[in-house]
Scaffold this motif. Structure first.
Motif, PDB file in Angstrom:
ATOM      1  N   LYS A   1      60.914  77.603  -3.862  1.00 14.38           N
ATOM      2  CA  LYS A   1      61.051  76.185  -3.028  1.00 14.38           C
ATOM      3  C   LYS A   1      61.468  76.326  -1.882  1.00 14.38           C
ATOM      4  O   LYS A   1      61.131  75.568  -0.782  1.00 14.38           O
ATOM      5  CB  LYS A   1      61.798  75.277  -4.139  1.00 14.38           C
ATOM      6  N   ALA A   2      62.299  77.305  -1.189  1.00 15.02           N
ATOM      7  CA  ALA A   2      62.958  77.369  -0.059  1.00 15.02           C
ATOM      8  C   ALA A   2      62.103  78.065   0.771  1.00 15.02           C
ATOM      9  O   ALA A   2      62.355  77.963   1.997  1.00 15.02           O
ATOM     10  CB  ALA A   2      64.339  78.002  -0.279  1.00 15.02           C
TER      11      ALA A   2
ATOM     12  N   GLU B   1      69.393  76.625   4.147  1.00 11.19           N
ATOM     13  CA  GLU B   1      69.938  76.551   2.835  1.00 11.19           C
ATOM     14  C   GLU B   1      70.173  77.973   2.174  1.00 11.19           C
ATOM     15  O   GLU B   1      69.804  78.961   2.643  1.00 11.19           O
ATOM     16  CB  GLU B   1      68.518  76.167   1.921  1.00 11.19           C
TER      17      GLU B   1
ATOM     18  N   PHE C   1      71.958  80.226  -1.054  1.00 15.45           N
ATOM     19  CA  PHE C   1      72.105  80.261  -2.725  1.00 15.45           C
ATOM     20  C   PHE C   1      73.482  80.905  -2.971  1.00 15.45           C
ATOM     21  O   PHE C   1      73.524  81.892  -2.464  1.00 15.45           O
ATOM     22  CB  PHE C   1      70.591  81.049  -2.895  1.00 15.45           C
TER      23      PHE C   1
ATOM     24  N   LEU D   1      73.444  78.361  -8.205  1.00 17.44           N
ATOM     25  CA  LEU D   1      72.824  79.009  -9.485  1.00 17.44           C
ATOM     26  C   LEU D   1      73.796  79.752 -10.436  1.00 17.44           C
ATOM     27  O   LEU D   1      74.813  80.231  -9.923  1.00 17.44           O
ATOM     28  CB  LEU D   1      71.814  80.198  -9.153  1.00 17.44           C
TER      29      LEU D   1
ATOM     30  N   THR E   1      72.648  75.552  -2.511  1.00 19.66           N
ATOM     31  CA  THR E   1      72.011  75.375  -3.859  1.00 19.66           C
ATOM     32  C   THR E   1      72.698  76.304  -4.817  1.00 19.66           C
ATOM     33  O   THR E   1      72.869  77.456  -4.532  1.00 19.66           O
ATOM     34  CB  THR E   1      70.533  75.756  -3.885  1.00 19.66           C
TER      35      THR E   1
ATOM     36  N   ALA F   1      63.796  77.791  -7.610  1.00 15.93           N
ATOM     37  CA  ALA F   1      64.801  77.545  -6.487  1.00 15.93           C
ATOM     38  C   ALA F   1      64.644  78.580  -5.179  1.00 15.93           C
ATOM     39  O   ALA F   1      64.303  77.885  -4.338  1.00 15.93           O
ATOM     40  CB  ALA F   1      66.124  77.644  -6.953  1.00 15.93           C
TER      41      ALA F   1
ATOM     42  N   LYS G   1      72.342  73.131   3.392  1.00 10.49           N
ATOM     43  CA  LYS G   1      72.151  72.653   2.029  1.00 10.49           C
ATOM     44  C   LYS G   1      72.806  73.918   1.040  1.00 10.49           C
ATOM     45  O   LYS G   1      72.319  75.269   1.335  1.00 10.49           O
ATOM     46  CB  LYS G   1      70.757  72.567   1.800  1.00 10.49           C
TER      47      LYS G   1
END
Length: 230
Positions: free
Chosen positions: A228-229, A173, A175, A201, A199, A225, A197
């Motif tokens: 959670k990762a 993931e 960001f 922001l 994500t 966020a 993934k």
């Protein structure tokens, strides 16, 4: 002996050089060539927070601003926060950068720089400052501000992302800061398959400049966020 993440980042920054073409009116600034102290404080920062081999999550910015990483060599870190939060003084420059203000508010609420940088690595797909030449001098520019600019720097961006990932980052993931930035990173990721993934922001500058009254809501959004990762 195996190099630490910090040593790898320092080596990457020392070799940074953009030799590609640029559309007329744009220029690239390399803080590591422009100010000898930048190399010193940048090295101190990565030695302090990244002297290990731990895998980290990747937070992707756009490209450094002239007053943040364009001076300190550390993404989203102006000289004020470099000294007041990280304890690293830069004597040759004094800068205040609004993106740095927001991100360090997130870092503080996360548990402080030691805790934050132990889990995350921040950098940009184009890790040098881009300026647009005007009558008044150079203005900050984003790699996506001009279609020809993006096409010119895209190969360099792809190689930079590969180099960042090779530090030992977790690619499950990523960001991405800024919705427009995400559009271009998504295009690159579709071609290169770097991350599982993405994500997205809101960018710190956008929040600090246009949503300052709701700042805590955005800080909480970041924290949810990021936590959670983990």
């Amino acid at each position: 002996m195996k190099k630490t993440i910090g040593e790898k980042v320092v080596a990457f920054n020392k070799k940074l050089h953009y030799s590609g073409e640029l559309p007329e009116g744009f220029d690239v600034l390399n803080p590591f060539f422009d100010n000898p102290e930048t190399l010193t404080v940048m090295t101190e920062f990565y030695k302090k927070y990244y002297s290990d081999h731990n895998q980290r999550k990747f937070i992707i910015g756009i490209n450094p601003s002239r007053h943040g990483a364009g001076v300190t060599g550390v993404p989203f870190t102006d000289t004020k926060r470099l000294e007041s939060v990280c304890g690293i003084e830069m004597k040759s420059a004094h800068t205040h950068e609004i993106s740095s203000v927001f991100l360090y508010s997130v870092i503080e609420d996360f548990g402080g720089p030691e805790e934050f940088f132990k889990q995350f690595y921040i950098n940009s797909p184009f890790p040098l400052a881009i300026v647009k030449k005007t009558i008044r001098g150079g203005l900050n520019a984003n790699y996506y501000d001009d279609k020809k600019l993006f096409e010119a720097v895209k190969p360099f961006m792809i190689q930079s992302l590969k180099d960042h990932i090779s530090l030992g980052l977790d690619t499950s993931e990523v960001f991405i800061l800024g919705k427009k930035n995400a559009t271009f990173i998504e295009k690159i990721n579709t071609e290169e398959h770097f991350f599982d993934k993405l994500t997205v922001l809101e960018h710190p500058r956008y929040i600090q400049q246009y949503k300052s009254k709701e700042k805590q809501l955005y800080i909480d959004k970041y924290l949810i966020a990021l936590n959670k990762a983990l």
